[in-house]
Design an enzyme around this catalytic site. Sequence first.
Site, short mmCIF file in Angstrom:
data_model
loop_
_atom_site.label_atom_id
_atom_site.label_comp_id
_atom_site.label_asym_id
_atom_site.label_seq_id
_atom_site.Cartn_x
_atom_site.Cartn_y
_atom_site.Cartn_z
N ASN A 60 2.90 2.70 10.20
CA ASN A 60 3.32 3.86 9.43
C ASN A 60 2.15 4.53 8.71
OD1 ASN A 60 6.01 3.91 10.13
ND2 ASN A 60 6.63 2.53 8.48
N ASP B 157 8.00 0.51 3.51
CA ASP B 157 7.73 -0.11 4.81
C ASP B 157 6.31 0.24 5.23
OD1 ASP B 157 8.37 -1.66 7.03
OD2 ASP B 157 9.13 0.03 8.17
N ASP C 13 7.07 8.25 7.81
CA ASP C 13 8.30 7.46 7.87
C ASP C 13 8.64 6.77 6.54
OD1 ASP C 13 10.60 6.31 8.71
OD2 ASP C 13 9.67 4.87 10.07
#
Length: 315
Positions: free
Chosen positions: A207, A202, A219
Amino acid sequence: MPNETPYACLTPDLVLDAITACGLWPDGRLLALNSYENRVWQVGLEEGPPVIAKFYRPGRWSDAAILEEHAFAQELAEAELPVVAPVQFAERTLLHHDGYRYALSPRHGGRAPSLESADQLEWLGRLIARIHSVGARARFAHRGTIDRDTLIAQPMQAVLASSLLPSTLREHYRLAVERVDRLVAVRLEAVSPVRMLRLHGDCHPGNVLWTDIGPHFVDLDDARMGPAVQDLWMLAHDERAMEALLEGYASMRDFDHAELALIPALRAMRQVHYAGWIAARWHDPAFPAAFPFVAEPRWWEQHMTDLHEQADELE
């Protein structure tokens, strides 16, 4: 713990008690951070800098899958990559308190990267290549794969089972998703075989945090097996940005340019998954508050228009 309200019992006092159970002494300062899937708090301590406490959504990942995420983060940190890994307490990173699973990590601040800067994009490309070199050493056993079942079939079923989708649009929605699924399958087959490796999963600008000494990644909650391009396309808003990312990437690791043809498929899968994710989580009070527009028919009409546009691109 009722599935309808998974965080109903996660009070500030419980968060502070969980930190105290690790042998730390919170000073009472709590800051809820922007997170919907899990609950994340910045917790001030009597001594030393604050820590980040991440409370995992009940039922989403197994303990084994969470521990794989932690092990991957630690492996990346040991390879001197700027990835924030959880802290061990009594040789454990996955902690339990009063029915919740959680992990603590150091607080690392920063700002979003400048995606207009070729220098920053090349820097990110080099780091992602190094992450992938580590990711290619082994496979995830418990965290799954970026595939049509996870990102299309399951989200579609969540939407069809939800009251959010107006009944008059159900068949239109089904046909739109089935069209996307069919074309995604064709594109995946055309590009195969694709080398699958452990990914951040992701890797969007939220992030990646940038400081005066450079970027760091946070994350890994969506870490999965998948193609290398998955960790690149969300950082590239146009062809020039992708060229800068790949220039940095290629200086550290070979990249199969055939994977660029997967980007429309990955983008379409993410759009289907987004709607399904919200539908599946609508019972969580945080979701209606954060995404009220999803309860309106016009949002679903636009969503289906977007899906057909993605299908047109794939076609």
